[in-house]
Design an enzyme around this catalytic site. Structure first.
Site, PDB file in Angstrom:
ATOM      1  N   GLU A  96       0.665  -0.949  -0.306  1.00 19.04           N
ATOM      2  CA  GLU A  96      -0.402   0.369   0.038  1.00 19.04           C
ATOM      3  C   GLU A  96       0.920   1.585   0.166  1.00 19.04           C
ATOM      4  O   GLU A  96       0.857   2.381  -0.908  1.00 19.04           O
ATOM      5  CB  GLU A  96      -0.986   0.034   1.384  1.00 19.04           C
ATOM      6  CG  GLU A  96      -1.717   1.156   1.594  1.00 19.04           C
ATOM      7  CD  GLU A  96      -2.283   1.465   0.697  1.00 19.04           C
ATOM      8  OE1 GLU A  96      -2.738   0.535  -0.700  1.00 19.04           O
ATOM      9  OE2 GLU A  96      -3.527   2.612   0.271  1.00 19.04           O
ATOM     10  N   ASP A  97       1.710   1.216   0.577  1.00 21.46           N
ATOM     11  CA  ASP A  97       2.883   2.924   1.343  1.00 21.46           C
ATOM     12  C   ASP A  97       4.135   2.235   0.686  1.00 21.46           C
ATOM     13  O   ASP A  97       4.714   3.171   0.552  1.00 21.46           O
ATOM     14  CB  ASP A  97       2.747   2.863   2.521  1.00 21.46           C
ATOM     15  CG  ASP A  97       1.532   2.740   3.114  1.00 21.46           C
ATOM     16  OD1 ASP A  97       0.616   3.542   2.502  1.00 21.46           O
ATOM     17  OD2 ASP A  97       1.180   3.040   4.344  1.00 21.46           O
TER      18      ASP A  97
END
Ligand code: MN
Length: 740
Positions: A96-97
């Protein structure tokens, strides 16, 4: 893309933060204690990999980002989860990051971990709070339905719990939003999965951030209550201990106060003051067997007066989330009410940990019976659909399908559309908007074109392709699942068919006018409208439609418009015109009882006989003579009273008609309705109603046409049926017995 990482390195690379390394070593120690046989390498590799990729990232509190996934893994370790879960916890924010891809995760950590990480990432991407998506229940259901592996939800809950614990440095606005989401979505999921401990913490944290003033007020009230009752509680606790040991009931006793959030809910719901909360003080007795649970209950009731209506047996009848306990409230010393919860160790573990309790005893150290109980528990909880061969194997590859009746699909913008299982892109299109449904010409699912009858799956992103001017197809009715889609499609099809009927009716009228030499141009528009009104229609169109459906003949209409011209034309015609339309002359009897005149006679509804058929009369009580066809099955039953039988005959009147209903089974090919109406029309019968619909019992595009028509007699009916049978595509014609 991703940076190379040296995974053989034994001390993890973590951006040189010794505090993180120490905390990670703690995790390893705790985990090794929990599962001594397990290989720790995957945890080391995951920590090294995540640390490397989160390097330089910080949380809003200023601490290194890696502290978050590490604490999530600790929470999962508190829950006694397995290695896959902990590794997923460490990696859960990488895709996700950071620049990490799910393929890399799969290559390095295997398919089980990558599927879990992928699940968590997908849930993170869902936009729960886009305007329309405030219905918490559907979001909860969707969230549970979206995941194939329940461990995804457990990681998500751990993730949320850690975020809630460390929310102090966020803005008020974000705190409120996250707290609300927690109370509406995550705490209820924890509750549903039976995870009492996590649910309690999520609720109290949510309450604290959402309504700090109320939280403070309730907390203070509980605290002052605690101080006031501390002595009493200890006294009770001691008394219970003594009594139970006298009865030889082994017990661990916990004294506790109700949590702030549940006190708050109770005050709000029941509009009472804190002194009226009976279960604010609670004693928990944990013993070794179900028998001793009931024994302890008896002991308690022998000592203190139970409050009526407060005894609950959740052992005999567990809650839907499989919570089990005995509850009672009693009046203690000094009139102080308190609640007692009694349960076994196993019930306690399930009450606290819920579904997570299953991973603890995965090692096979427990008896077969325990496993069976656990599996039964799970079976009920998740309504699973698969066969389970080995319970241990089942737990490690846990697939859940919590809402098997529904499927959750998404618009390209992330809006959730909930549809019944088996729904198609057409259902999806109609769920968005009727116009989108009507104009739908195709659909892309997850970027690929699919057939319109494609069955949607959980998580599908559906892009509907539309084209202006397109209209729904009848075929859609064969596979749509929602009533909205079905109704809208039917509506459009009916409208389209009416438009066709109007066109046909108009042409019929012009053609017939030409044939009879009626000078169409000489007839004024007003005149035509007047005739339409005489037929009971408010618009010209309706008259045309009625002609198109074959309800009247064009000649009937022309006779009204230009009687002389039609009469002249008819005189010239060699053959006599078809008989005039049905007109019932009041003087003419359709049926009569032989030899008697003034008796009320009617045709029985069961067989609805028509002229020419052999008939028999039957004297009813007070309603005159019912006339049946001699073949009617009711006749046999009625004739046990022979004296009520009476001879009847068809009266000599010739102008009457009989309503007959036909059910015609046909192929659904274009033009068949036109052929049908013109064939019926040529046999001189008047169509009252005609309705075509797909044959739901077959999937080959067959149709059923229901026709109600006026016929004069048996002979005419036979001619009609024969001519309909000759139309190609017609499979069968039957007379419907129902007359209503
Ligand atoms: Mn996270």
């Amino acid at each position: 893309m991703s940076q190379p990482v040296n995974l053989s390195e034994s001390s993890p690379s973590n951006g040189g933060d010794p505090a993180l390394t120490a905390r990670f070593e703690e995790l390893l120690t705790r985990y090794a204690k929990l599962r001594p046989a397990e290989n720790l390498t995957p945890l080391r590799e995951a920590f090294a990999f995540a640390s490397l990729h989160h390097t330089g990232q910080t949380r809003s509190s200023g601490e290194p980002y890696m502290a978050h996934p590490l604490e999530v893994a600790h929470i999962l370790c508190d829950m006694s989860m397995d290695s896959v879960c902990l590794v997923t916890g460490l990696l859960h924010d990488t895709v996700e990051d950071t620049s990490v891809t799910i393929d890399e995760v799969r290559k390095l950590f295997g398919p089980e971990v990558s599927q879990c990480v992928d699940g968590v990432t997908k849930l993170a991407k869902l936009n729960f709070y886009s305007r329309e998506e405030r219905q918490a229940e559907s979001v909860r259901k969707m969230l549970l339905a979206m995941v194939n592996d329940i461990r995804v939800v457990l990681v998500k809950l751990a993730d949320r719990l850690h975020n809630m614990r460390t929310m102090a440095s966020l803005s008020r606005e974000r705190q409120e939003r996250i707290a609300q989401e927690t109370l509406e979505i995550y705490a209820p999921i924890a509750h549903r999965l039976g995870m009492g401990k996590i649910r309690a913490e999520l609720e109290d944290l949510g309450f604290r951030y959402l309504d700090p003033a109320a939280f403070e007020e309730v907390t203070l009230a509980i605290e002052s209550k605690r101080r006031a009752t501390q002595g009493v509680l200890e006294e009770i606790r001691h008394a219970v201990e003594v009594k139970l040991s006298r009865e030889n009931i082994p017990a661990r006793i916990e004294a506790r106060l109700k949590r702030p959030f549940s006190v708050y809910q109770k005050l709000k719901r029941q509009k009472i003051s804190i002194d009226q909360v009976y279960d604010l003080l609670a004693l928990r007795i944990i013993t070794d067997s179900v028998k001793n649970c009931y024994g302890a209950l008896g002991t308690i009731h022998g000592e203190w007066t139970p409050i009526p209506g407060r005894i609950k047996d959740f052992i005999a009848i567990p809650r839907p989330n499989l919570y089990q306990s005995l509850h009672t409230s009693v009046i203690g010393p000094g009139g102080q009410a308190f609640e007692v919860q009694i349960r076994t160790e196993q019930m306690h573990r399930i009450a606290e940990e819920g579904i997570a309790a299953h991973w603890k005893y995965k090692e096979g150290s427990k008896t077969a019976q325990t496993n069976e109980q656990q599996v039964a528990w799970l079976r009920q909880l998740v309504e699973w659909q698969q066969d389970v061969r080995d319970p241990g194997e089942f737990l490690s590859t846990l697939k859940v399908d919590l809402y098997p009746e529904e499927v959750y699909a998404f618009t390209p913008r992330g809006k959730v559309i909930i549809l019944p299982r088996g729904a198609s892109p057409i259902d999806f299109a109609y769920a968005i908007h009727s116009d989108i449904g009507h104009l739908c010409v195709g659909a892309k699912v997850n970027g690929r074109i699919v057939p319109l009858k494609y069955e949607l799956k959980n998580g599908d992103v559906v892009d509907i392709l539309t084209q202006q001017g397109h209209t729904p197809s009848k075929d859609w009715l064969n596979f749509v699942k929602t009533s909205k889609a079905r109704n809208r499609i039917k509506h459009v099809i009916n409208t389209t068919e009416r438009a066709k009927a109007i066109e046909i009716g108009e042409k019929h009228l012009e053609k017939e006018a030409r044939r009879l030499g009626v000078q169409w141009k000489k007839i004024g528009k007003n005149q035509v409208e007047q005739v339409a009104q005489d037929y009971g229609f408010s618009k010209m169109e309706d008259l045309h439609a009625a002609l198109g459906y074959g309800k009247f003949s064009a000649r009937q209409v022309l006779q009204q418009l230009a009687p002389e011209q039609v009469a002249a034309a008819e005189a010239e015609e060699a053959a006599p015109a078809p008989p005039p339309p049905a007109k019932l002359d009041g003087e003419d009897l359709v049926l009569k009882v032989r030899g008697i005149d003034d008796v009320m006679v009617y045709r029985a509804k069961c067989c609805n006989p028509i002229r020419g058929e052999a008939i028999v009369g039957y004297i009813t009580r007070g309603k005159g003579v019912a006339v049946h066809s001699v073949n009617c099955s009711n006749v046999q039953n009625l004739m046990y009273e022979v004296e009520r039988k009476i001879d009847v005959e068809w009266a000599r009147a010739v102008n009457e008609t009989f309503l007959v209903k036909l059910v015609i089974h046909t192929d659904d090919r274009p033009g068949i309705l036109n052929q049908l109406t013109s064939s019926l029309f040529h046999e001189g019968s008047n169509i009252r109603t005609l309705e075509a619909q797909p044959d739901e019992s077959r999937s080959d595009g067959s149709a059923i046409v229901n026709v109600a028509l006026d016929v004069r007699d048996k002979k005419q009916l036979e001619r009609i049926v024969n001519s309909v049978r000759r139309i190609s595509g017609v499979r069968d014609v039957e007379r419907s017995s129902s007359n209503s």
